[in-house]
Design a protein around this motif. Structure first.
Motif, short mmCIF file in Angstrom:
data_model
loop_
_atom_site.label_atom_id
_atom_site.label_comp_id
_atom_site.label_asym_id
_atom_site.label_seq_id
_atom_site.Cartn_x
_atom_site.Cartn_y
_atom_site.Cartn_z
N GLN B 53 83.86 -15.83 -69.48
CA GLN B 53 84.74 -15.72 -68.32
C GLN B 53 85.97 -14.84 -68.60
OE1 GLN B 53 85.35 -19.31 -65.95
NE2 GLN B 53 83.80 -20.28 -67.21
N ASN B 56 85.06 -10.73 -67.70
CA ASN B 56 85.15 -10.10 -66.38
C ASN B 56 86.44 -10.49 -65.67
OD1 ASN B 56 84.65 -12.68 -65.51
ND2 ASN B 56 83.19 -12.08 -63.95
N ARG B 84 85.55 -7.39 -62.26
CA ARG B 84 84.61 -8.37 -61.69
C ARG B 84 83.30 -7.71 -61.30
NH1 ARG B 84 88.41 -12.28 -59.35
NH2 ARG B 84 89.58 -12.77 -61.23
N LEU B 89 78.70 -11.36 -63.94
CA LEU B 89 78.58 -12.63 -64.66
C LEU B 89 77.67 -13.58 -63.90
CD1 LEU B 89 79.39 -14.54 -66.88
CD2 LEU B 89 81.57 -14.89 -65.76
N PHE B 91 76.42 -17.28 -63.88
CA PHE B 91 76.73 -18.58 -64.47
C PHE B 91 75.47 -19.37 -64.73
CE2 PHE B 91 80.91 -17.57 -62.99
CZ PHE B 91 81.73 -18.29 -63.83
#
Lengths: 268, 287
Positions: B53, B56, B84, B89, B91
């Protein structure tokens, strides 16, 4: 950000307040709140504050934690203060700005109302800080026991409350996760007009509701797998007992009520 | 060559100033080259998720810097937002973030937030859907009517559609059956090859990281414990075990063979094991 919410959080500990029977704490809280409304003079307010501070000291809950819990309530306090300050017309005028007048009576009233709300909320916080959610619902169930005769589903209600309390931290964590995931896709919750911001909540709320329903469904299955059928004939692992500490607390509570009533009689 | 990502002396502390204060990252530094496939392994709570985390810009480092393509992502607000999109990303269990009425709209959420034109969004959605093997017909159904594995692929497509230069995935195959796992890993490979993208993948499957990655980062107790090729990392079997990690099963088998006196080198994938065994058999024939 979301993790800062402490409302209803339990601070584990071993103080006499923690060890007290939850029923005692519930009854005394109700008594305390009622007495607050009976108190009329500064002296009785002082007495109530003294009781509160004593209990906080015994419970070993840090003052900081209680102050932190107050934060979301500042608005309500300010609002109450302002309303009482400007709309009570009693006694001599202290200050006059344009059409607004502040009277001595108004000032006293505002301060007293705010003090009352503060003490009321602190008392409630003390209950939830020193009592685990399970003990709390156990206590409620036991206290509402007589209502069973009137066919009030007491056990079901307390079980619902217990589950609701249990899932608050879980859902907060879930919300945090979903927010991060949507932010990673460029969602923006902080800028834009009010309507934009409301719209930005959809990508959080939809997954959150879906996951809440999924969790509810899983929990129901798990409860049924363990043959849960409601309160009928169900025994408890931890039985509630009144101990010495509870009787002392009741005695202290009675003295407090008597003192406030006496002060009221004396017109102080 | 200029690295795409450079992490310098990164520290991160959770809940500073409360009793719950916890150091999640402790002086982590490494750099990532374009096109690399990096595996991140580590015990639960070793700081992997926190690290991801940071990359990004979702979490701001307590100290240290994250440099994307030569620029610190926290030096300007626009750069943070750009990070971003440039560092995608995914999760853990990303299917729980789906919310739109149709698969198409959900995949389009990221590109829309980037402020792209309608035509470009359409191209990206269709291309991303192609990478994860979703059919045209599936684009118009509700994501909630799909199977678990398909939902996961929709969620991954949602990130791929932003065409990130670095794609980070947190256990993309958790909870899937072997077929679903192979499909997802194949999708990731396809995206990497098509876009020359950098991939960083957190995984608990030593077999997967050994087979797929060029380089492994090992996290332990908030620190970067090892950084090297799978061959280099899996040499340290004992240290890895002490961290609560494992080495691939085939590596374990070959270590045992070695102990029994067989002259074999260390292997860490099935393919290597097969050729090593063939070599031994060939050698015996010649003898």
């Amino acid at each position: 950000m979301l993790k800062d919410i402490t409302l209803g959080q339990y601070f584990p500990g071993h103080s006499p307040i923690h060890r007290m029977d939850p029923r005692t704490k519930l009854i005394l809280l109700v008594v305390y709140i009622l007495t607050l409304f009976l108190a009329q003079s500064w002296l009785s307010y002082g007495l109530m504050l003294l009781v509160l501070i004593t209990v906080i000291c015994i419970s070993q809950i840090p003052f900081k934690a209680i102050l932190r819990g107050m934060k979301p309530l500042v608005m309500i306090l300010v609002f109450t203060g302002i309303l009482n300050l400007f709309f009570t017309k009693e006694g001599p005028t202290i200050l006059k700005i344009w059409k607004l007048t502040i009277t001595l009576g108004g000032l006293t009233r505002a301060v007293m109302m705010m003090a009352r709300i503060l003490m009321l909320i602190t008392g409630t916080f003390l209950l939830t800080y020193t009592t685990s959610p399970i003990a709390l619902t156990d206590g409620l169930e036991s206290l509402m026991g007589p209502l069973k005769k009137l066919h009030v589903p007491v056990h079901e209600l307390s079980m619902m409350m217990c589950i609701a309390l249990r899932f608050i931290p879980t859902l907060i964590e879930e919300t945090d996760k979903i927010m991060s995931a949507q932010k990673a896709r460029g969602a923006d919750f902080e800028t834009g007009s009010l309507i934009d911001r409301a719209k930005a909540l959809v990508p959080i709320l939809v997954p959150l509701f879906i996951s809440a329903f999924r969790r509810a469904d899983e929990l129901a299955t798990a409860m049924e797998c363990r043959c849960y059928q409601g309160g009928e004939g169900r025994t408890k692992m931890k039985l509630l007992h009144y101990r010495r500490v509870d009787f002392s607390a009741f005695a202290a509570g009675a003295v407090m009520v008597a003192a406030v009533l006496l002060l009221r009689q004396m017109g102080l | 060559m200029e690295p795409i990502l450079e992490i310098k002396n990164l520290n991160y502390i959770y809940s500073v100033g409360t009793p719950f204060e916890h150091k999640a990252l402790d002086n982590v530094s490494f750099s990532v080259q374009r096109g690399e496939f990096i595996g991140i392994i580590g015990h639960t709570g070793s700081g992997k998720s926190t690290l991801m985390q940071q990359l990004n810009g979702l979490l701001k480092p307590t100290s240290g810097s994250v440099v994307l393509d030569g620029k610190d992502i926290w030096s300007e607000k626009a750069l943070t937002r750009q990070a971003r999109f440039r560092v995608g990303l995914v999760f853990q269990y990303p299917e729980y973030q789906l919310f739109e009425e149709t698969v198409y709209k959900d995949i389009a959420f990221g590109p829309k937030n980037m402020g792209l034109e309608e035509k470009e969004i359409d191209r990206r959605v269709r291309e991303a859907a192609g990478f994860v093997g979703l059919t045209e017909a599936q684009l118009e159904v509700s994501p909630f009517d799909l199977s678990g594995g398909q939902k996961r692929r929709v969620a991954i497509a949602g990130v791929i559609a932003m065409e990130p230069e670095v794609l980070i995935l947190d256990e993309p195959t958790a909870g899937l059956d072997p077929v679903g796992r192979a499909e997802i890993l194949g999708n990731i490979q396809a995206y990497r090859q098509a876009k020359n993208a950098t991939i960083m993948m957190v995984s608990h499957s030593m077999e997967d990281v050994a087979r797929l990655t060029d380089r492994l980062l090992v996290m332990n107790g908030s620190k970067l414990a090892m950084d090297g090729t799978p061959a280099e990392v899996f040499c340290h079997a004992e240290e890895l075990t002490a961290m609560g990690l494992n080495i691939p099963q085939v590596t374990q088998v070959f270590l045992c063979l070695k102990k029994l006196g067989l002259d074999v080198e260390n292997v860490y994938t099935i393919d290597q094991a097969v050729s090593a065994l063939k070599r031994i058999r060939g050698g015996e024939r010649h003898a």
